[in-house]
Design an enzyme around this catalytic site. Structure first.
Site, PDB file in Angstrom:
ATOM      1  N   SER A 110       0.829  -1.218   0.000  1.00 10.95           N
ATOM      2  CA  SER A 110       0.000   0.000   0.000  1.00 10.95           C
ATOM      3  C   SER A 110       0.856   1.259   0.000  1.00 10.95           C
ATOM      4  O   SER A 110       1.942   1.287   0.582  1.00 10.95           O
ATOM      5  CB  SER A 110      -0.878  -0.013   1.256  1.00 10.95           C
ATOM      6  OG  SER A 110      -1.334   1.280   1.570  1.00 10.95           O
ATOM      7  N   TYR A 134      -2.385   5.291  -4.008  1.00 11.20           N
ATOM      8  CA  TYR A 134      -3.425   6.255  -3.665  1.00 11.20           C
ATOM      9  C   TYR A 134      -3.023   7.535  -4.374  1.00 11.20           C
ATOM     10  O   TYR A 134      -1.873   7.972  -4.266  1.00 11.20           O
ATOM     11  CB  TYR A 134      -3.482   6.492  -2.158  1.00 11.20           C
ATOM     12  CG  TYR A 134      -4.385   5.544  -1.413  1.00 11.20           C
ATOM     13  CD1 TYR A 134      -5.674   5.274  -1.847  1.00 11.20           C
ATOM     14  CD2 TYR A 134      -3.950   4.931  -0.247  1.00 11.20           C
ATOM     15  CE1 TYR A 134      -6.507   4.413  -1.148  1.00 11.20           C
ATOM     16  CE2 TYR A 134      -4.780   4.063   0.468  1.00 11.20           C
ATOM     17  CZ  TYR A 134      -6.058   3.814   0.008  1.00 11.20           C
ATOM     18  OH  TYR A 134      -6.884   2.968   0.695  1.00 11.20           O
ATOM     19  N   THR A 160      -6.085   2.684  -6.669  1.00 10.34           N
ATOM     20  CA  THR A 160      -7.322   2.617  -5.887  1.00 10.34           C
ATOM     21  C   THR A 160      -8.154   3.871  -6.117  1.00 10.34           C
ATOM     22  O   THR A 160      -7.667   4.985  -5.947  1.00 10.34           O
ATOM     23  CB  THR A 160      -7.003   2.452  -4.386  1.00 10.34           C
ATOM     24  OG1 THR A 160      -6.266   1.244  -4.224  1.00 10.34           O
ATOM     25  CG2 THR A 160      -8.265   2.395  -3.544  1.00 10.34           C
ATOM     26  N   LYS A 257      -8.494  -0.434  -8.868  1.00  6.48           N
ATOM     27  CA  LYS A 257      -9.068  -1.111  -7.695  1.00  6.48           C
ATOM     28  C   LYS A 257     -10.239  -0.298  -7.150  1.00  6.48           C
ATOM     29  O   LYS A 257     -10.053   0.853  -6.742  1.00  6.48           O
ATOM     30  CB  LYS A 257      -7.995  -1.275  -6.614  1.00  6.48           C
ATOM     31  CG  LYS A 257      -8.472  -1.925  -5.331  1.00  6.48           C
ATOM     32  CD  LYS A 257      -7.301  -2.260  -4.433  1.00  6.48           C
ATOM     33  CE  LYS A 257      -7.716  -2.978  -3.173  1.00  6.48           C
ATOM     34  NZ  LYS A 257      -8.243  -2.101  -2.139  1.00  6.48           N
ATOM     35  N   HIS A 281     -13.821  -2.136  -0.885  1.00  4.15           N
ATOM     36  CA  HIS A 281     -12.865  -1.793   0.168  1.00  4.15           C
ATOM     37  C   HIS A 281     -13.217  -2.550   1.455  1.00  4.15           C
ATOM     38  O   HIS A 281     -13.001  -2.059   2.566  1.00  4.15           O
ATOM     39  CB  HIS A 281     -12.864  -0.279   0.411  1.00  4.15           C
ATOM     40  CG  HIS A 281     -11.494   0.287   0.702  1.00  4.15           C
ATOM     41  ND1 HIS A 281     -10.649   0.740  -0.272  1.00  4.15           N
ATOM     42  CD2 HIS A 281     -10.816   0.454   1.863  1.00  4.15           C
ATOM     43  CE1 HIS A 281      -9.523   1.181   0.286  1.00  4.15           C
ATOM     44  NE2 HIS A 281      -9.594   1.005   1.584  1.00  4.15           N
TER      45      HIS A 281
END
Ligand SMILES: Cc1cc2nc3c(=O)[nH]c(=O)nc-3n(C[C@H](O)[C@H](O)[C@H](O)COP(=O)(O)O)c2cc1C
Length: 395
Positions: A110, A134, A160, A257, A281
């Site tokens: 992540s 992100y 994402t 995503k 999520h």
């Protein structure tokens, strides 16, 4: 070496994690948005689909291996990107990557991880790593992270798109869990009741820093600044033009995503994405979001032959994985189960969890009369229909 002989399921791991973690930390993993209807429905959706086994079949040549992005993969599973992992167990990202490498499956790092893109690559060179992006307001930061992941040899980029608003997770609000755990009398009692966590995570390791962000944003230099940057700079205006831009930079597989609708999957494909990760999520953002699993048939019908479909949210069993593969997914990601596993037992815990999933999936294959996940199809499923007139999608 931890003893996992009494751990037979994700629920067992969850209970063990609850014993190891201070309550606000456990609730951060376990909880979801608002009334947690989406969390519950992610699980309930699997109960509307049952198996039609074929039993007079030779299943002695079983293998879980599948092709993913042109590479043989030990099983159609991977660990989903999760931030904050090193608040659950020391060096949790490294533990996850090692356990995934040993199991022959990919690991998703992540943006909010406590280990940098380069440090993870150097520490676990044998791992098959994906980088989850992100998207921030500062285009320079986005580009720098993606280029770094490219140079470090990450296999896939997962972008994402479902977390562009701050979520309303009420357990966290009640627990005073946001930048850090708020020092209320109740929280001090929760933390002190878990001395092992205090020693391993808080004292020995120290509160995790956002190393990926620190590498690109010079003013971020500690835990709090990292979380503040993360919460204050996420982009709410991401569009297909940005996907096209990322497509120009990123050479490997590019997956979006958070896409769950056939029309968005089509548009992602047109913008140059190689795949999607169908996800709500884990019910952590939009409460009452449809379960990705119930959206899977219509998405697979629309784009399944033209793009890779991965899926997550609510998967806890080998049977869940088999159902998704039978409906057209190429692979399944696990979030919370892996977080519970790392909290319960570090690398060995994650290894045990992946072993459980492989064992269960192997058993389902055998019972269904299949020797490979590639043999699973809709013929193996019996799907509940809602009463006529009920405006529900295609499950
Ligand atoms: C503690 C935690 C942190 C997460 N952090 C991220 C993240 O940083 N990036 C991301 O794309 N998804 C994140 N997710 C979502 C997961 O990638 C995944 O979509 C979700 O957990 C799947 O549902 P499941 O937990 O029911 O398996 C996080 C989930 C959890 C539980």
């Amino acid at each position: 070496m931890a003893d996992f002989s009494a751990i037979h399921s994700v629920e067992d791991l969850r209970r063990l994690a609850a014993r190891r973690l201070p309550k606000p930390v456990f609730d951060f993993i376990d909880g979801g948005a608002e009334d947690e209807v989406a969390v519950r429905f992610n699980r309930a959706a699997f109960e509307r689909v049952r198996f039609r086994p074929r039993t007079v079949v030779d299943v002695t040549k079983r293998s879980l291996e599948v092709d993913l992005f042109g590479k043989r993969t030990a099983a159609p599973i991977a660990i989903a990107p999760m931030g904050s992992l090193s608040s659950f167990a020391p060096n949790a990202e490294i533990a996850m990557a090692r356990a995934c490498a040993a199991a022959g499956v990919p690991y998703g790092l992540s943006t909010a991880a406590a280990v940098s893109i380069d440090r993870l690559r150097e520490t676990v060179p044998e791992a098959r790593l994906w980088f989850q992006l992100y998207v921030f307001n500062d285009e320079r930061v986005n580009r720098a992270m993606v280029e770094r992941a490219q140079r470090a040899g990450y296999e896939a980029l997962l972008v994402t798109t479902d977390t562009h608003m701050p979520p309303k997770r009420e357990r966290d609000r009640r627990n005073g869990f946001s930048l850090t755990v708020k020092k209320t009398p109740a929280n001090i009692a929760h933390v002190l009741s878990k001395p092992r966590w205090v020693w391993e995570v808080y004292l020995k390791q120290g509160l995790p820093r956002m190393e990926i962000i620190e590498a690109e944003v010079p003013e971020v230099r500690d835990h709090i600044a990292g979380v503040q940057y993360f919460q204050g700079n996420r982009r709410a205006s991401f569009d297909y033009g940005h996907i096209r831009e990322l497509r120009r930079i990123w050479k490997g597989p590019l997956l979006i995503k958070g896409v769950m609708r056939p029309d968005e999957a089509e548009q992602a494909l047109a913008a140059g994405a190689d795949g999607i990760i169908m996800s709500n999520h884990g019910g952590r953002n939009l409460d009452h979001a449809a379960a990705p699993f119930e959206m899977l048939p219509e998405v697979a019908d629309a784009v399944g032959k033209r793009m890779t479909i991965l899926i997550d949210s609510g998967f806890r069993r080998g049977t869940d994985v088999a159902k998704a593969i039978a409906l057209g997914a190429n692979g399944v990601l696990f979030g919370r189960p892996a977080a519970f596993a790392v909290a319960a037992g570090g690398e060995a815990g994650v290894g045990h969890f992946l072993g459980l999933m492989k064992d269960e999936l192997d058993r389902v294959l055998g019972y269904l009369g299949c020797n490979s996940p590639d043999e699973l199809g809709r013929d193996h499923l019996l799907i509940d229909r809602l009463p006529p007139g009920h405006n529900a999608p295609s499950l």
